[in-house]
Design an enzyme around this catalytic site. Structure first.
Site, PDB file in Angstrom:
ATOM      1  N   GLU A  59      52.801  49.270  38.215  1.00 43.99           N
ATOM      2  CA  GLU A  59      53.846  48.374  38.726  1.00 43.99           C
ATOM      3  C   GLU A  59      55.068  48.389  37.807  1.00 43.99           C
ATOM      4  O   GLU A  59      56.214  48.377  38.276  1.00 43.99           O
ATOM      5  CB  GLU A  59      53.328  46.930  38.840  1.00 43.99           C
ATOM      6  CG  GLU A  59      52.169  46.743  39.784  1.00 43.99           C
ATOM      7  CD  GLU A  59      50.828  46.896  39.088  1.00 43.99           C
ATOM      8  OE1 GLU A  59      50.674  47.811  38.253  1.00 43.99           O
ATOM      9  OE2 GLU A  59      49.930  46.099  39.394  1.00 43.99           O
ATOM     10  N   CYS A  90      48.093  42.878  37.318  1.00 47.14           N
ATOM     11  CA  CYS A  90      47.750  42.120  36.109  1.00 47.14           C
ATOM     12  C   CYS A  90      48.810  41.040  35.848  1.00 47.14           C
ATOM     13  O   CYS A  90      49.900  41.055  36.445  1.00 47.14           O
ATOM     14  CB  CYS A  90      47.612  43.061  34.913  1.00 47.14           C
ATOM     15  SG  CYS A  90      49.182  43.576  34.196  1.00 47.14           S
TER      16      CYS A  90
END
Ligand code: THU
Length: 135
Positions: A59, A90
């Protein structure tokens, strides 16, 4: 564009970049793809490092690619990874996404077969700190 088609494009882009992940330590490749405010798609994979904490999530690399391309808004984001569990972004990546996304921005967690669960950013990162706090 219908939502299924939008998601399918992100899934294809994330799956295509996932195979390029550099994951010699975890063996857990992740692909991420996001759509920006102009409709362009930016993708990233995780890049691990022998100095373990220096590894970068998929990401984070997708967000970096978006910023480098001159865009500033995440309209929708999808991650894809293997394994039986739903793998959500996360905590650190949730905050990185927050910088460029709104509370209602859709975030999809996919497995190799397709989307497993969809969330809004606010569901993944409630009551978050963001750019508005510094304005
Ligand atoms: N990972 C991501 O790329 N994105 C996440 O949101 C979760 C974890 C990566 C980091 C590391 O390279 C591997 O997955 C195992 O944690």
């Amino acid at each position: 564009m219908p939502p299924e088609y939008r998601i399918a494009e992100l899934f294809e882009a994330a799956s295509a970049v996932k195979v390029r992940a550099h994951v010699p330590y975890s063996g857990f490749p992740v692909g991420a793809a996001l759509r920006d405010e102009t409709g362009r798609i930016h993708a990233g994979c995780n890049v691990e490092n022998a100095a373990y904490p220096e590894g970068i999530c998929a990401e984070a690399n997708a967000v970096g690619a978006m910023v480098a391309a001159g865009a500033r808004t995440i309209v929708e984001l999808l991650t894809v990874s293997d394994g039986d569990l739903v793998a959500t972004c996360c905590g650190g990546c949730r905050q990185k996404i927050r910088e460029f996304a709104g509370a209602d921005t859709p975030i999809h967690a996919a497995g190799p077969e397709g989307v497993r669960r969809s969330y809004t950013l606010a569901e993944l990162l409630p009551d978050s700190f963001g750019p508005d706090h510094l304005a």
